[in-house]
Write an enzyme that holds these catalytic residues in place. Structure first.
Site, PDB file in Angstrom:
ATOM      1  N   LYS A 186      34.215  27.743  32.957  1.00  0.00           N
ATOM      2  CA  LYS A 186      34.759  28.267  31.121  1.00  0.00           C
ATOM      3  C   LYS A 186      33.859  28.895  30.758  1.00  0.00           C
ATOM      4  O   LYS A 186      32.941  28.601  30.626  1.00  0.00           O
ATOM      5  CB  LYS A 186      35.603  27.369  30.369  1.00  0.00           C
ATOM      6  CG  LYS A 186      36.110  27.776  29.277  1.00  0.00           C
ATOM      7  CD  LYS A 186      35.948  26.767  27.991  1.00  0.00           C
ATOM      8  CE  LYS A 186      36.553  27.366  26.804  1.00  0.00           C
ATOM      9  NZ  LYS A 186      37.377  26.691  25.686  1.00  0.00           N
ATOM     10  N   ILE A 225      49.810   1.850  27.287  1.00  0.00           N
ATOM     11  CA  ILE A 225      50.063   2.730  26.012  1.00  0.00           C
ATOM     12  C   ILE A 225      48.656   3.909  26.847  1.00  0.00           C
ATOM     13  O   ILE A 225      47.529   3.856  27.706  1.00  0.00           O
ATOM     14  CB  ILE A 225      48.983   2.411  25.261  1.00  0.00           C
ATOM     15  CG1 ILE A 225      49.624   1.080  25.123  1.00  0.00           C
ATOM     16  CG2 ILE A 225      48.736   3.042  24.396  1.00  0.00           C
ATOM     17  CD1 ILE A 225      49.009   0.208  23.678  1.00  0.00           C
ATOM     18  N   GLY A 238      40.888   2.998  25.576  1.00  0.00           N
ATOM     19  CA  GLY A 238      40.598   4.044  26.832  1.00  0.00           C
ATOM     20  C   GLY A 238      40.860   5.977  26.890  1.00  0.00           C
ATOM     21  O   GLY A 238      40.079   6.047  25.804  1.00  0.00           O
ATOM     22  N   SER A 288      45.023  -0.990  27.437  1.00  0.00           N
ATOM     23  CA  SER A 288      46.109  -1.288  27.998  1.00  0.00           C
ATOM     24  C   SER A 288      46.954   0.016  28.875  1.00  0.00           C
ATOM     25  O   SER A 288      46.691   1.244  28.900  1.00  0.00           O
ATOM     26  CB  SER A 288      47.406  -1.498  27.489  1.00  0.00           C
ATOM     27  OG  SER A 288      48.630  -1.889  27.539  1.00  0.00           O
ATOM     28  N   ALA A 329      40.184  21.582  28.257  1.00  0.00           N
ATOM     29  CA  ALA A 329      39.010  22.613  27.717  1.00  0.00           C
ATOM     30  C   ALA A 329      38.023  22.077  27.340  1.00  0.00           C
ATOM     31  O   ALA A 329      38.215  21.610  25.950  1.00  0.00           O
ATOM     32  CB  ALA A 329      39.396  23.901  27.379  1.00  0.00           C
TER      33      ALA A 329
END
Length: 502
Positions: free
Chosen positions: A79, A43, A14, A40, A51
């Site tokens: 930014k 994890i 993910g 999971s 950025a």
């Protein structure tokens, strides 16, 4: 190569990489490919990539995100560029500002006119002619397509955001588009005995997730690309000596500036990224020149505010997979390679990789020609970004530590050596095919790092001295006047966020 129709795509991992890929696939391949993402909760993700660069707006726009909603949900800020502090010499700063500088001329970039004026004794700063730089340093921002009453471009911008919140935002979007999320750790990878293709992931629960094409977003572990189909990793440590990062968030203590800070230290560099609710901080360093304890002391001593967590160490190897697509596994994010976050390219490489996968997506089976082209483009993109990052290290004049002396004296890729020598001799720099960074980006870093040309383009002599002086003066006045009319960055954020409250 393989004639099996691609009907089911499985993404392993993910985080930002996995959910960016899932969102892109769900949007572009709707109705043709089923998308499953396996991750999971046990994890963790690296999650320090906060950025970005301007193409992220194209990605968000393609998914239909409302900017105010996105800013609110991810605690994002604007930014306008990256300020590099102490990189050329201690006490000297410059900015890689997004957008254009000065005025575009046919066949001759603006910096040649600046160089000619400099040869005549002018002392204008190159960044006097950057709208983005002037807005950033005055803490100003607003949506501005063009400088009012001119054809000159306005402000180009990206975002700082909380990467964990962005992943959650993308997950909600992806699941609303039909992406199936499966919770669990991978226990075994099932591969076809004859072809070596991955056929399924066996989870610790015993569940098997089968697929036709797999995207490895498992981070540095590279569970599929590195361990199942065994794509080799090409190490670039000889050119990029930093191999560790230490990250820690801190409290905000001042106004939210619209730019990233990159501060050179004796053994590497430190980042500061302002979000709405905190500042992201980290130190990228060479373990050959600095211990973890020394890095921790340096980072905590230079934080802009009170730390909000314990610093965590992230070891890494700069480089890339020789084949980012191997058999029926495509690697994206950290699984495909890593270039340190100096120019905020990590999230962009996921974006461009996912886009490339859509463009090269196999229809009636995986074909060698598509895989070869995907890998060719991926390799060129990584090498071009690699050279741009190496430039920052190579073109330093600090000489105040073993680390920086090593960087100044190290051998560099021939492609970068040629570009630096051409610029030093002629002032000319050319954007290679598919180079992420524009000529203006290269010019800013080269000039900012003290690589000053010995000559300028002869076209710049087409103006009289008076015309040149008038041009530069009028551009400065125009930019200064435009910046004065802009709201502050914080006022812009407050107004936009308030406009989206229901």
């Amino acid at each position: 190569m393989n004639n099996k129709n691609i009907r089911k795509l499985v993404i392993l991992g993910g985080g930002t990489a996995g959910w960016m890929t899932a969102a892109m696939m769900a949007k572009s391949m709707a109705g043709t490919v089923a998308v499953t993402l396996v991750e999971s909760d046990e994890i963790g993700t690296v999650g320090v990539g906060e950025a970005t660069i301007p193409p992220i707006r194209n990605f968000n726009g393609a998914l239909g995100f409302d900017e105010a909603d996105f800013l609110r949900e991810t605690k994002a800020t604007i930014k306008l560029g990256i300020q590099f502090e102490n990189w050329s010499r201690p006490g000297e700063n410059y900015m890689h500002a997004f957008g254009s500088i000065g005025k575009n001329f046919p066949f001759c970039d603006f910096h040649h006119y600046w160089l000619r004026n400099r040869a005549l004794g002018g002392n204008d700063c190159y960044w006097d002619f950057s709208l983005n730089y002037q807005a950033a340093k005055h803490n100003k921002f607003s949506h501005l397509t063009n400088i009012p009453n001119t054809k000159l471009p306005g402000l180009s911008y990206a975002y700082h955001f909380d990467a964990g919140l962005y992943a959650q935002y993308l997950r909600r979007y992806s699941e609303s588009k039909g992406v199936e999320r499966v919770e669990g750790k991978v226990f075994d990878v099932r591969c076809n005995h004859d072809s070596g293709y991955v056929e399924g992931l066996t989870l610790e629960s015993g569940q098997v997730v089968e697929g036709d094409l797999f995207v490895d977003c498992s981070g540095f572990a590279g569970l599929l690309i590195g361990k199942a189909v065994c794509s080799e990793y090409e190490d670039w440590g000889q050119w990029l000596p930093c191999d560790r990062a230490m990250a820690v968030p801190s409290e905000s203590t001042a106004s939210i500036v619209p730019y990233t800070r990159s501060i050179a230290r004796a053994c590497g560099w430190q980042w500061q990224i302002p979000l709405q609710h905190r500042i992201g901080n980290g130190l990228v360093y060479s373990s050959s020149h600095c211990s973890d304890e020394q890095a921790r002391e340096m980072l905590l001593r230079t934080l802009p505010g009170k730390p909000l967590a314990e610093p965590r160490v992230i070891p890494f190897r700069t480089g890339h997979r020789r084949n980012q697509w191997e058999k029926n596994v495509v690697s994206l994010g950290l699984a495909s390679g890593f270039l340190e976050p100096l120019e905020s390219t990590s999230i962009h490489l996921v974006q461009s990789g996912a886009t490339r996968l859509v463009k090269c997506f196999p229809h009636r089976g995986i074909r060698t020609e598509e895989v070869t082209e995907f890998n060719r483009q991926s390799r060129l993109e990584m090498e071009r970004i690699r050279d741009f990052i190496i430039l920052h290290y190579k073109a330093n004049q600090r000489r105040d530590s073993d680390f920086w002396r090593h960087c100044e004296n190290m051998a560099i890729p021939e492609s970068l050596r040629y570009k630096m020598e051409l610029f030093r001799a002629t002032g000319k720099v050319f954007r290679d095919y598919d180079d992420l960074f524009t000529e203006v980006a290269w010019q800013q870093v080269l000039i900012g790092q003290g690589v000053l040309p010995e000559d300028y383009h002869g076209i710049a002599d087409g103006m009289s001295d008076t015309q040149l002086s008038d041009l530069l003066q009028s551009l400065k006045i125009l930019i200064q006047g435009t910046v004065r009319q802009l709201p502050t960055h914080e006022a812009f954020l407050s107004s936009l966020l308030a406009s989206g409250v229901k």
